[in-house]
Design an enzyme around this catalytic site. Sequence first.
Site, PDB file in Angstrom:
ATOM      1  N   ASP A  24      43.881  28.993  30.526  1.00 22.67           N
ATOM      2  CA  ASP A  24      42.461  28.634  30.457  1.00 22.67           C
ATOM      3  C   ASP A  24      41.828  28.968  29.109  1.00 22.67           C
ATOM      4  O   ASP A  24      40.721  28.543  28.808  1.00 22.67           O
ATOM      5  CB  ASP A  24      41.674  29.289  31.600  1.00 22.67           C
ATOM      6  CG  ASP A  24      41.637  30.820  31.540  1.00 22.67           C
ATOM      7  OD1 ASP A  24      42.059  31.423  30.527  1.00 22.67           O
ATOM      8  OD2 ASP A  24      41.179  31.417  32.534  1.00 22.67           O
ATOM      9  N   SER A  67      35.990  39.642  34.978  1.00 25.74           N
ATOM     10  CA  SER A  67      37.384  39.227  35.123  1.00 25.74           C
ATOM     11  C   SER A  67      38.305  39.836  34.071  1.00 25.74           C
ATOM     12  O   SER A  67      39.497  40.017  34.325  1.00 25.74           O
ATOM     13  CB  SER A  67      37.498  37.702  35.068  1.00 25.74           C
ATOM     14  OG  SER A  67      36.956  37.204  33.851  1.00 25.74           O
ATOM     15  N   GLY A 125      33.996  36.935  37.522  1.00 25.86           N
ATOM     16  CA  GLY A 125      32.778  36.140  37.576  1.00 25.86           C
ATOM     17  C   GLY A 125      31.501  36.945  37.534  1.00 25.86           C
ATOM     18  O   GLY A 125      30.406  36.384  37.557  1.00 25.86           O
ATOM     19  N   ASN A 165      30.073  36.592  31.294  1.00 28.19           N
ATOM     20  CA  ASN A 165      29.649  35.498  32.175  1.00 28.19           C
ATOM     21  C   ASN A 165      28.181  35.143  31.970  1.00 28.19           C
ATOM     22  O   ASN A 165      27.797  33.985  32.151  1.00 28.19           O
ATOM     23  CB  ASN A 165      29.944  35.841  33.633  1.00 28.19           C
ATOM     24  CG  ASN A 165      31.441  35.837  33.889  1.00 28.19           C
ATOM     25  OD1 ASN A 165      32.122  34.849  33.651  1.00 28.19           O
ATOM     26  ND2 ASN A 165      31.969  36.958  34.344  1.00 28.19           N
ATOM     27  N   HIS A 172      41.027  34.011  29.525  1.00 30.42           N
ATOM     28  CA  HIS A 172      41.507  35.282  30.078  1.00 30.42           C
ATOM     29  C   HIS A 172      42.810  35.736  29.438  1.00 30.42           C
ATOM     30  O   HIS A 172      43.711  34.918  29.218  1.00 30.42           O
ATOM     31  CB  HIS A 172      41.701  35.141  31.594  1.00 30.42           C
ATOM     32  CG  HIS A 172      40.424  34.858  32.305  1.00 30.42           C
ATOM     33  ND1 HIS A 172      40.041  33.578  32.647  1.00 30.42           N
ATOM     34  CD2 HIS A 172      39.440  35.686  32.697  1.00 30.42           C
ATOM     35  CE1 HIS A 172      38.865  33.630  33.241  1.00 30.42           C
ATOM     36  NE2 HIS A 172      38.471  34.908  33.286  1.00 30.42           N
TER      37      HIS A 172
END
Length: 185
Positions: free
Chosen positions: A159, A16, A49, A78, A162
Site C-alpha cells: 500500500d 496502524s 485507523g 490519519n 505501512h
Amino acid sequence: MCAPTYAATVLILGDSLSAGYGMPENQGWVQLLRDELPQHTIVNGSVSGETTAGGLRRLPNLLASSQPDLVVVELGGNDGLRGFPPNQLKSNLTKIITLAEDQGAKVLLTEIMVPPNYGPRYSKMFTEAYHQLADEFAINLAPFFMQEIAADKSLMQRDGIHPNEQAQSKITQWMLPWITEALDK
C-alpha cells in the site's frame, strides 16, 4: 545510554504504524520493544485507523487500566490523511498530553508528517504543531520514524503507507533511545 533501574509501564498510544497493521502483532515494533526492555511493561494501546480524536476518547480508560509512567503518543497520521485542520490536531494532542501529565505520566511525542502531495503550507502547519507542543509542554519530540523507512520500498507494504515486517526492527531501534531517555527524565 543505560536503561532505568526501575520497572516502568509504557503506554504506546498510536495508530496502524504502532498497531502492526498487516502483520501478526507479535512481529510489530512494539513487541520487539518489549523484547528490548523486558524489565518494563509495554502496553500497546494502538488501533489501526486511529485519529487524535479517537485516541483522546480512549485515553482515560487506557490511563486508568495501565497507570503508565510514560505515554508515547504516535498519532496524527490519519488526521493528516483525512485533511483535518492542523489546529484540530494540535487541540487534540494538547488534551492528550494534559490528560497523561495530569495522571502523573511523562509524555514522549512522536513527530508525524504527511505526504508531500498535501502541499507545502498544510505539511508545514501540520509538522509545526508537533514542534510547538514539544516546546509548550517541555517534552521530547522523537523525529518521524517513517522518514527513512518510507523512502525504501523494500521496507514498505504494497500500500506504500505501512511498514512491513522487515522494517519493524529498524523502528524499534529508532524508538528505543527516545523511550529510554524519556524514562530517565
